[in-house]
Design a protein around this motif. Sequence first.
Motif, PDB file in Angstrom:
ATOM      1  N   VAL A   1       0.875  -1.179   0.000  1.00 27.90           N
ATOM      2  CA  VAL A   1       0.000   0.000   0.000  1.00 27.90           C
ATOM      3  C   VAL A   1       0.904   1.219   0.000  1.00 27.90           C
ATOM      4  N   GLY A   2       0.585   2.209  -0.801  1.00 26.93           N
ATOM      5  CA  GLY A   2       1.399   3.409  -0.870  1.00 26.93           C
ATOM      6  C   GLY A   2       1.517   4.106   0.469  1.00 26.93           C
ATOM      7  N   ALA A   3       2.652   4.795   0.671  1.00 23.73           N
ATOM      8  CA  ALA A   3       2.911   5.448   1.953  1.00 23.73           C
ATOM      9  C   ALA A   3       1.837   6.474   2.284  1.00 23.73           C
ATOM     10  N   ALA A   4       1.411   7.271   1.291  1.00 18.05           N
ATOM     11  CA  ALA A   4       0.409   8.312   1.540  1.00 18.05           C
ATOM     12  C   ALA A   4      -0.926   7.694   1.917  1.00 18.05           C
ATOM     13  N   GLU A   5      -1.329   6.652   1.190  1.00 18.48           N
ATOM     14  CA  GLU A   5      -2.605   6.001   1.504  1.00 18.48           C
ATOM     15  C   GLU A   5      -2.574   5.363   2.882  1.00 18.48           C
ATOM     16  N   LEU A   6      -1.458   4.678   3.208  1.00 25.27           N
ATOM     17  CA  LEU A   6      -1.366   4.016   4.509  1.00 25.27           C
ATOM     18  C   LEU A   6      -1.433   5.039   5.635  1.00 25.27           C
ATOM     19  N   ALA A   7      -0.733   6.161   5.480  1.00 25.11           N
ATOM     20  CA  ALA A   7      -0.722   7.191   6.526  1.00 25.11           C
ATOM     21  C   ALA A   7      -2.082   7.844   6.684  1.00 25.11           C
ATOM     22  N   ALA A   8      -2.844   7.925   5.580  1.00 26.96           N
ATOM     23  CA  ALA A   8      -4.137   8.606   5.629  1.00 26.96           C
ATOM     24  C   ALA A   8      -5.239   7.746   6.238  1.00 26.96           C
ATOM     25  N   ARG A   9      -5.004   6.457   6.291  1.00 29.11           N
ATOM     26  CA  ARG A   9      -6.042   5.567   6.825  1.00 29.11           C
ATOM     27  C   ARG A   9      -6.257   5.819   8.316  1.00 29.11           C
ATOM     28  N   ALA A  10      -7.499   5.730   8.718  1.00 27.06           N
ATOM     29  CA  ALA A  10      -7.815   5.806  10.144  1.00 27.06           C
ATOM     30  C   ALA A  10      -7.324   4.533  10.830  1.00 27.06           C
ATOM     31  N   VAL A  11      -6.884   4.674  12.054  1.00 28.50           N
ATOM     32  CA  VAL A  11      -6.451   3.516  12.831  1.00 28.50           C
ATOM     33  C   VAL A  11      -7.679   2.783  13.343  1.00 28.50           C
ATOM     34  N   GLU A  12      -7.790   1.528  12.984  1.00 31.27           N
ATOM     35  CA  GLU A  12      -8.899   0.726  13.504  1.00 31.27           C
ATOM     36  C   GLU A  12      -8.547   0.286  14.924  1.00 31.27           C
TER      37      GLU A  12
END
Length: 619
Positions: free
Chosen positions: A567-578
């Motif tokens: 997963v791209g770094a930007a997408e991973l960082a933007a995801r909410a923490v479950e």
Amino acid sequence: MSLHPLVAEVTERIRSRSRPGRSAYLQHVEAARREGTARGRISCTNLAHSFAAAGEGDKDALRANAWPNLAIVSAYNDMLSAHQPYERFPALIKAAVREVGAVAQFAGGVPAMCDGVTQGQTGMELSLFSRDVIAMATAVALSHKVFDAALCLGVCDKIVPGLLIGALQFGHLPTLFVPAGPMTSGIANAEKAKTRQLYAQGKVGREALLESEMKSYHGPGTCTFYGTANSNQMLMELMGLHLPGAAFVNPNTPLRDALTRAAAQRAAAITTQGSLRDGRREAEYTPIAEIVDERAIVNGIVGLLATGGSTNHTIHLVAIARAAGILIDWGDFDALSAIVPLLARIYPNGDADVNHFHAAGGMGFLVRELIEAGLVHEDVQTVAGPGLSRYTQEPFLDGDRLVWRPAPRTSLDREVLRGVAEPFSADGGLKLLQGNLGRAVIKVSAVKPGHRIVEAPAIVFDGQDQMLEAFKRGELHRDFVAVIRYQGPRANGMPELHKLTPALGSLQDEGFHVALVTDGRMSGASGKVPAAIHVTPECLAGGPLARVRSGDLIRLDAETGVLEVKVGAAELAARAVEHPSLETNGWGLGRELFANARAQAAGAEQGAISFNTAMGAPF
């Protein structure tokens, strides 16, 4: 044989980064040594309390301050097979030391829980923190300050690390570890593992499973597979804290009793008081702080790698080292693993158990091979005297007399134990994994080369029971990477996830590519399924594993040391923490009492310790 250049380099790197903490630790130790015991200075009331219940002979010796006083700190209980033999040890020790002009007092007990009983149960959430409780209990036992040396009686997973962390806070005291030994061999390990797998598949019932387990775990002594408990015993020898060859002698035998008596008498001989009967004083004084130094820690890591030992020691050895002011990390394990060959095949890395290993040549053969290959520091201090070469010998009884002889020069069973010239593997099989999911460790010594690289979709679970329920529903017959999250020390005490092994193993046997990624632990018996464990930072501390979603492609590559989600770094960082509810982790079975431990726990690579030793190397 000269020391291998990489062993020297890693040792120097550890020494350099540890210099401030080690220096502060040794200053504390020296101050305590100069102060000495309190027996000659405390008030008469205090002193009378310390030996009020002693027998007349011991009381007279303690009153006169004429003989060394040895502390016995024991993990005895009769529910644990490994610790049940310790019931007899205090009487043996006390009688043995009187023969050489010393007194022994039972200073205190420490708790000893059994991971084999709590495995997969809620009580396992107390297991890792029990190590820190044991360390504190050891300190309480020694805090009376009336002892000249200590004898630590413990065997299993968290008990030995806890005793050692506690004992290192009294670094001026000579300290010997006194093992109880493994139980005699039961059914073959392969047969036991097969029955477990058949039970997980629903092909045999509980009665058949229980019958198999009872034939395996059947009497006094340590479980005979090479998990954390027996890895502890190997470490205590390679770190010079046992008498040579003491680790794997069965309990309740004449040789075991002779070793126990000899350990007690050796402890008396290496105190500041020495052996008064032959006029020596301080000639052999050997405080534990002089034994557990950077070289001993490196020797312990090398022994772990050479034998395929427990992954739990990538946590415990870090914590032990820090208690002595020494800083190590997983990079040190990884660097040494590249040059340390695998010399033993003991279950789960083979079919044999520790009794077979001992019979094949055992620790004496192993230590000689490592010394001659330049893979360990020979020039260390040990409880047996200077030089690790003392540990190339094995004990035996010549009539009633305990003596040592050289261990076999060649292995008596090459399927179990080999020399450096013909190893089972050229490396130690313990690797550091790194990538956008953080840092983790993987033990590959039992994983076949064809299973060491897995790239498959993630299936995310919030606990091992969720995965097992999916397995029982038949939903996991495919390639996948099981992500078991929120299993770190702050989330729930970092329980072992050993009960996943039969299910994952059966799926792998069916031809599926499967792996495990978790911020929790696996058992010291981690086996044939690739498992990236101890993922750091853990989910509750902001680790990126909390951002992984089912369906994400994960690559676990144990050959190149990669752990990443595609997963791209930007997408991973933007995801909410479950963040699943962790509310139930804080109550029941005494977990309420460990809230502070969970809140303060360091990361796995920092030893997952829940307190600060204040001895120079902060956790």
